[in-house]
Structures are given as C-alpha cells and as structure tokens.
Enzyme design. Structure first.
Site, mmCIF file in Angstrom:
data_model
loop_
_atom_site.group_PDB
_atom_site.id
_atom_site.type_symbol
_atom_site.label_atom_id
_atom_site.label_comp_id
_atom_site.label_asym_id
_atom_site.label_seq_id
_atom_site.Cartn_x
_atom_site.Cartn_y
_atom_site.Cartn_z
ATOM 1 N NE ARG A 62 -14.608 -8.352 2.563
ATOM 2 C CZ ARG A 62 -15.323 -8.949 1.595
ATOM 3 N NH1 ARG A 62 -14.783 -9.151 0.402
ATOM 4 N NH2 ARG A 62 -16.562 -9.323 1.815
ATOM 5 C CE1 TYR B 213 11.699 -6.329 1.041
ATOM 6 C CE2 TYR B 213 9.578 -7.271 0.418
ATOM 7 C CZ TYR B 213 10.431 -6.743 1.382
ATOM 8 O OH TYR B 213 10.003 -6.642 2.675
ATOM 9 C CG ASP C 173 8.535 -3.576 -6.976
ATOM 10 O OD1 ASP C 173 8.446 -2.332 -6.876
ATOM 11 O OD2 ASP C 173 8.623 -4.319 -5.974
ATOM 12 C CE LYS D 41 9.424 -0.273 1.885
ATOM 13 N NZ LYS D 41 8.253 -1.165 1.841
#
Length: 408
Positions: free
Chosen positions: A66, A122, A194, A219
């Site tokens: 983690r 977005y 972004d 993406k």
C-alpha cells in the site's frame, strides 16, 4: 552504463526513446529485460533495526505494498517513466485516474480554502468540485472555460488552487496555460493540470509553470483498455505530501496494472502518431458532413483557440467530438452502424471508441447539469484508434449513409 549516465543521456533523448527507456535503467532479478511483477503485499526482515529504518524511510526498501511496491515505485519503473516523459522530479501512482485527481485535491485543500477552475472539466472532476469539496468547507468557483478574463478575475480575488484541464473532455476546449499560471502565481496559488488528453508527447505543463500534472493512466498511457491507474507528478516536495496522503488513504496501484501500463507506455509515441494523424483527417471530414452541426478539434483552424493550441502543444491529440443534427435520436441510429468501433465509456485505446457524453465523460451528471455545461445530447466523442485512417473515414461515411437511408 551507470544509472546516472543513463539518466543524463535520456534527458537529451526524444519522447519515443524516453517512453521505452525511462525507468528501465535498473538491474532486474534474474537478469530479466522486462519489469518483474512483484505481487507480494508485504516484505520480510530478519534484522529488526533494518526493518525499522526502512519503515521510517531512513534506508531503501519496501515494507507494505500500500505504501510502495517494486513494480510501481519511483526508483524502479512506472513512476520513473512518467517522470521521464513529463520532466518531473517525482511521481505518485494511484489505482485510477479519479483516485489521482481527487487525492491531489484533498491533499492540498482543506476547510476555508478556495479553488478556481473551469466548467468544462471531466464529469467526475466536476462532481468533486460541485459535491465533495463544498462538504469539506472548500469554496469552489467554476468559470466559463473560454473566458480567460473571468478566470483571471476570480484568481485575483484569492485562490489556493487553480485546476486546469486542457484540452477539455469532451468539448476539446483549450485554455492558455502560461497566461493562467502567471495569474495564479501572483496570489501564491498552486496550479494543477490534467494532461490526460494531450499526453506528455503533445504538452508539457510543468515547463509552462504548472506545479502538478495528473493523468488517467487508464487512457493513452496504458493504451490497451486493460488496466486502470492514475499518475501525479511534480516536485519531490509536493509529491511527498501526495504520497503520504495515498499511503494513509490507500488508493494504491496494484503491481499487475502497473506492469500493463509500463508495457503500454513503451508504444505511446507510435500510437499517438497514428491516432492524431487520423483524428485530424476525421475532423476535417466531419466538417463536410451535412448531418453534423459542429466539430470540436484543436487542430482545426476554425477552433476558437487553435492559435493557443499551436503555441503550447506539439500535436493536437486523438480525441474528436462532434454534434449531430437531430440530437440523441440520430446518435442512437448512427453509432450501431459503425463497424470499426467500440461504443464504450473509455478512451485512449488502440481501438476506436465512440460514445455520447451521457454515457461516457458526464455519466455522473444529470441532463440538466450537462446542458448547463454546454454539452448537448447530440454530442459524440471519438477516441481515435490506430486503425488505418481510410478505413475509419469510410466507416463513418457508410454509417452516415445508413442514417440517411433509415430517415427517408
């Protein structure tokens, strides 16, 4: 070649070379040439003092995945790759793009802070701005994306974080990064951008003064629609804070997804070259189609901010959106006619993908919210794949002809 010498050489290399070799100047176990997938959740120590030093960060090593994992962590591969492409000091990987976006905002915003952004972000990011940050006592101001004057005016009123997305999803609007960074720095604001749509190959926000860059690695970086992830990069000082937030809140990237994204990034330059070449041709074709009301692509001279795109981008990307005459009724006829396309809620893959905003970028928003954002029901987003350009255009032509035939 030593790691230091290799890094120096890579700094001078082209983006295609850096996509392949960034993060690869390490000796993998068993002399493997490819990144190993280390699936262990924990790492064992016989020496308790050594274990303690690693846990405190005083010695190199791993404790718990983690916190860090050899497939993911900066000194090894995935995070080093995005650093090489974005020319960043440090990076932090997350389980999804939205985990990256929301986590970086939560890291630097708290009760009483103010964030300025644009309406054309977005849909998931928009929900963070509209729904979640206000619950934390964060003031959010969303400006008209095309109005740099309005954005600058709101920044001047006081701003802790300026958040930019350019090109925007799905309307492909462009903001002047350098101009807005200058306004933000006057009031001491942190600037986050972004860069998912542009990719590091086409746009370098850090070089334009941005402090932190975020990516949905699901993406274009991954490129094969088979792994989810998010990446945040910037200075080591800022990334230390982001990394601490991730370690405690737990949105860590799993090693198998990290491996798939690493593999995908090696072909990023080749994919983008073909995809954006086809995107330009498709956008130009759509301008001639009578069933299309509007075409959004920054590579078109008719785009309102084409000049800004030419100045701050090296290429215009692989996303095109267009608005159909007849709205959703035409969308429902056109999309099922396509032969070389998925109708799906993703983008950036090797296959071409089509979808309306209501089931892709802004599925979280109501019809009223989408209309308020200037997103009509007839808007369709194309994520152009690596297929032959001529085949993709012929596919669109036959689909439009089928729509006309069914409408007679």
């Amino acid at each position: 070649m030593s790691n230091k010498m290799a890094k120096s050489a890579l700094d001078q290399a082209g983006s295609g070379t850096r996509s392949v070799w960034s993060g690869e100047q390490v000796k993998h176990p068993y002399r493997a040439t490819q990144t190993p997938i280390v699936a262990s959740a924990a790492y064992g120590y016989q020496d308790i003092d050594e274990w303690y030093d690693v846990a405190l960060g005083a010695a190199p090593g791993f404790i718990y995945s983690r916190m860090s994992n050899p497939t993911v962590e900066t000194l090894e591969t995935l995070e080093a790759k995005i650093c090489g492409l974005e020319n960043a000091e440090s990076a932090v990987a997350f389980s999804t793009g939205m985990a990256a976006i929301s986590s970086v905002l939560y890291t630097f915003l708290s009760n009483g802070c103010r964030v300025v952004s644009t309406k054309d972000s977005y849909g998931g990011t928009n929900k963070v701005f509209e729904e979640f940050l206000p619950r934390m006592g964060v003031s959010v101001t969303l400006c008209e994306t095309h109005s740099h004057e309005q954005i600058e005016g709101e920044i001047a009123k006081g701003c802790d974080v300026l958040y930019l997305e350019t090109p925007t999803n799905p309307t492909l609007k462009i903001v002047d990064i350098k101009r807005l960074v200058a306004a933000a720095k006057k009031v001491g604001a942190l600037v986050i951008a972004d860069n998912t749509f542009a990719t590091p190959l086409n746009q370098s926000p850090l070089a334009l003064g941005v402090d932190i860059v975020v990516h949905s690695a699901t993406k274009f970086l991954s490129g094969h629609a088979d792994a989810m992830g998010g990446l945040v990069c910037g200075s080591e000082e800022l990334m230390a804070k982001v990394r601490h937030y991730r370690e405690i809140n737990g949105a860590s990237l799993d090693p198998f997804s990290a491996y798939l994204i690493i593999r995908g990034m090696k072909t990023l330059a080749l994919r983008i070259r073909q995809q954006q070449s086809s995107a330009q041709a498709i956008a130009e074709y759509l301008l001639t189609e009578t069933l299309v009301e509007a075409v959004n692509y920054p590579g078109l001279p008719s785009h309102p901010n084409h000049a800004i795109a030419c100045e701050q981008m090296r290429g215009f990307g692989a996303i095109v959106s267009f608005v159909l005459v007849g709205g959703m009724d035409t969308v429902k006829i056109l999309l099922p006619q396509l032969q070389y396309a998925h109708c799906a809620g993703n983008l950036g893959a090797v296959e071409t993908i089509y979808g309306p905003a209501r089931t892709t970028s802004h599925v979280e928003n109501t019809l009223e919210e989408r209309l308020a954002l200037g997103i009509s029901e007839g808007l369709v987003r194309i994520s152009v794949g690596i297929e032959d350009t001529e085949d993709l255009i012929a596919d669109l032509q036959q689909a439009f002809e089928r729509v006309r035939a069914l409408s007679r």
